[in-house]
Design a protein around this motif. Structure first.
Motif, PDB file in Angstrom:
ATOM      1  N   LYS A  57      41.980  40.471  39.252  1.00  0.00           N
ATOM      2  CA  LYS A  57      41.037  40.740  37.888  1.00  0.00           C
ATOM      3  C   LYS A  57      41.734  41.834  37.304  1.00  0.00           C
ATOM      4  O   LYS A  57      41.000  42.790  37.099  1.00  0.00           O
ATOM      5  CB  LYS A  57      39.896  41.120  38.669  1.00  0.00           C
ATOM      6  CG  LYS A  57      39.076  39.995  39.561  1.00  0.00           C
ATOM      7  CD  LYS A  57      37.685  40.696  39.741  1.00  0.00           C
ATOM      8  CE  LYS A  57      37.173  39.647  40.751  1.00  0.00           C
ATOM      9  NZ  LYS A  57      36.920  38.244  40.472  1.00  0.00           N
ATOM     10  N   VAL A  81      39.359  42.950  33.881  1.00  0.00           N
ATOM     11  CA  VAL A  81      38.125  43.428  34.009  1.00  0.00           C
ATOM     12  C   VAL A  81      38.100  45.104  33.507  1.00  0.00           C
ATOM     13  O   VAL A  81      38.848  45.913  34.110  1.00  0.00           O
ATOM     14  CB  VAL A  81      37.691  43.525  35.496  1.00  0.00           C
ATOM     15  CG1 VAL A  81      36.337  44.228  35.796  1.00  0.00           C
ATOM     16  CG2 VAL A  81      37.584  41.826  36.059  1.00  0.00           C
ATOM     17  N   GLN A 100      39.004  37.437  31.186  1.00  0.00           N
ATOM     18  CA  GLN A 100      38.338  38.744  31.688  1.00  0.00           C
ATOM     19  C   GLN A 100      38.116  39.723  30.777  1.00  0.00           C
ATOM     20  O   GLN A 100      37.002  40.484  30.967  1.00  0.00           O
ATOM     21  CB  GLN A 100      39.023  39.188  33.120  1.00  0.00           C
ATOM     22  CG  GLN A 100      39.094  38.267  34.110  1.00  0.00           C
ATOM     23  CD  GLN A 100      39.872  38.421  35.298  1.00  0.00           C
ATOM     24  OE1 GLN A 100      40.745  39.571  34.992  1.00  0.00           O
ATOM     25  NE2 GLN A 100      40.061  37.994  36.320  1.00  0.00           N
ATOM     26  N   ASP A 105      35.234  38.993  28.659  1.00  0.00           N
ATOM     27  CA  ASP A 105      34.218  38.740  29.328  1.00  0.00           C
ATOM     28  C   ASP A 105      33.667  37.068  29.454  1.00  0.00           C
ATOM     29  O   ASP A 105      32.534  36.945  29.277  1.00  0.00           O
ATOM     30  CB  ASP A 105      33.102  39.580  29.253  1.00  0.00           C
ATOM     31  CG  ASP A 105      31.819  39.559  30.501  1.00  0.00           C
ATOM     32  OD1 ASP A 105      32.314  39.274  31.456  1.00  0.00           O
ATOM     33  OD2 ASP A 105      30.861  39.988  30.141  1.00  0.00           O
TER      34      ASP A 105
END
Length: 387
Positions: A113, A116, A325, A328
């Motif tokens: 990720k 993020v 990511q 979002d």
């Protein structure tokens, strides 16, 4: 006993040139950034001129080397079915490794990720070049003007025309044999020219690296450290695990021996960030160090430099997950499958030159509805990762 410069191997010389250039660039950036003389006469003058002459010299060899070597290899295959089997196996292997590459990239991105919590405030407006459609890529494999394809350096079109021309030479009997001898001689001369050019490689690499590290924004690496590190990891994993496993399973050769003998090609690929510019070195390495027949090497290496763009595919996979990511945006399984298919097919139309992966990334992002402005997030470190 102390060795003289001429006694060191080409790999050692290129490595010395690379490290020296990197250090020189960082020293200039740190201590001489405000010097007008250094900036205009050393960095943008001497380093730029020598570096670009070196790149141009490598590119100068690409088109005649691809054309002559593929014709030589193709016309030496008396049975057209042999060429068909070689072509089919090569293309299937390339597409398979590319699909594996982008799958690894997406899986790694979903686990780590990297996007993020990314800071999007610094995102600037980015207008990418228009990416070609898959149908356009397939249509443009075949040149309507082979002379134009040669002049513009369109690798895939040159390969298609050279293969057809080589088949025609092989089928033409005695007149074809006379033409084949001419191309054999031309190919031998081109390989000698490659060997001569290797003598200036360390100096060209030094200038390229020195100029690059006087301009690269090191702060961009810090802000994108997670993305940068993840992409590097996936690239190394693909080389050391995917490639080496395939090599061991299908050939029984030692991956360590293979990697050590490919060191010259790896150095050139890294310093030039161009698979096309590395074709001459790869050809010489595979035929002289590995003993691969010219008819195989001349077909698979130029094709692989354009079709087998696994590094670009990995960048597209990690960047797609990172951008999704960062904004979002949730992508579905079908979206990721679409990315895998699109990036695999798009790699066929990706030229082996620095920075072109950004154009193909735009195509992949459009396919799954991600904002193209996200490309600006990764542009700061693209040049280093491209290498």
């Amino acid at each position: 006993m102390i060795k003289t410069w001429s006694q060191y191997s080409l790999t050692t010389k290129v490595l010395v040139g690379m490290v020296s250039g990197l250090v020189t660039g960082l020293v200039i950036r740190t201590f001489l950034a405000d010097s007008f003389f250094v900036a205009h006469y050393i960095t943008d003058g001497l380093f730029h001129v020598i570096g670009q002459i070196f790149i141009s010299s490598l590119k100068m060899l690409v088109v005649p080397l691809i054309f002559t070597s593929i014709i030589c290899g193709t016309c030496s295959l008396s049975d057209a079915s042999t060429l068909g089997r070689l072509g089919a196996k090569t293309l299937l292997l390339y597409l398979f490794t590319t699909a594996v590459a982008i799958t690894l990239a997406i899986v790694a991105g979903l686990i780590v990720k990297p996007g993020v919590g990314a800071n999007l405030e610094a995102v600037s407006t980015f207008t990418p070049e228009e990416a070609p459609t898959i149908s356009d890529i397939l249509i443009h494999l075949f040149p309507d003007n082979p002379v134009e394809a040669l002049a513009s350096g369109n690798t895939l079109q040159i390969i298609v025309f050279a293969v057809l021309f080589g088949i025609a030479i092989g089928a033409a009997g005695q007149p074809g044999e006379r033409i084949a001898r001419i191309f054999d001689s031309l190919n031998a001369v081109m390989m000698k020219l490659v060997a001569l050019l290797m003598n200036i490689a360390p100096y060209g690499v030094f200038c390229l690296m020195a100029k690059l590290f006087t301009t690269i924004e090191l702060s961009a690496i810090a802000s994108l450290a997670k993305y940068f590190t993840l992409l590097l990891f996936v690239l190394l994993f693909h080389v050391l695990v995917t490639y080496c496993s395939l090599l061991k399973v299908f050939t029984g050769l030692s991956p360590i021996t293979f990697l050590s003998k490919m060191e010259d090609a790896a150095m050139f690929a890294f310093s030039t960030a161009s698979s096309n510019a590395t074709i001459p070195v790869s050809m010489e390495t595979t035929t002289h160090r590995f003993g691969v027949s010219n008819q195989v090497a001349s077909f698979t290496i130029p094709l692989g430099s354009t079709v087998n763009m696994d590094g670009t595919a990995i960048m597209q996979g990690v960047a797609t997950v990172f951008i999704a990511q960062a904004f979002d945006i949730d992508l579905t399984i079908s979206d990721y499958l679409s990315v895998i298919l699109t990036a695999t097919l798009a790699s066929i139309g990706t030229a082996g030159v620095p920075g072109v992966g950004m154009v193909m990334l735009a195509m992949v992002l459009q396919q799954v509805g991600l904002p193209l402005e996200g490309i600006a997030l990764v542009m700061g470190v693209d040049r280093l990762l491209d290498m």
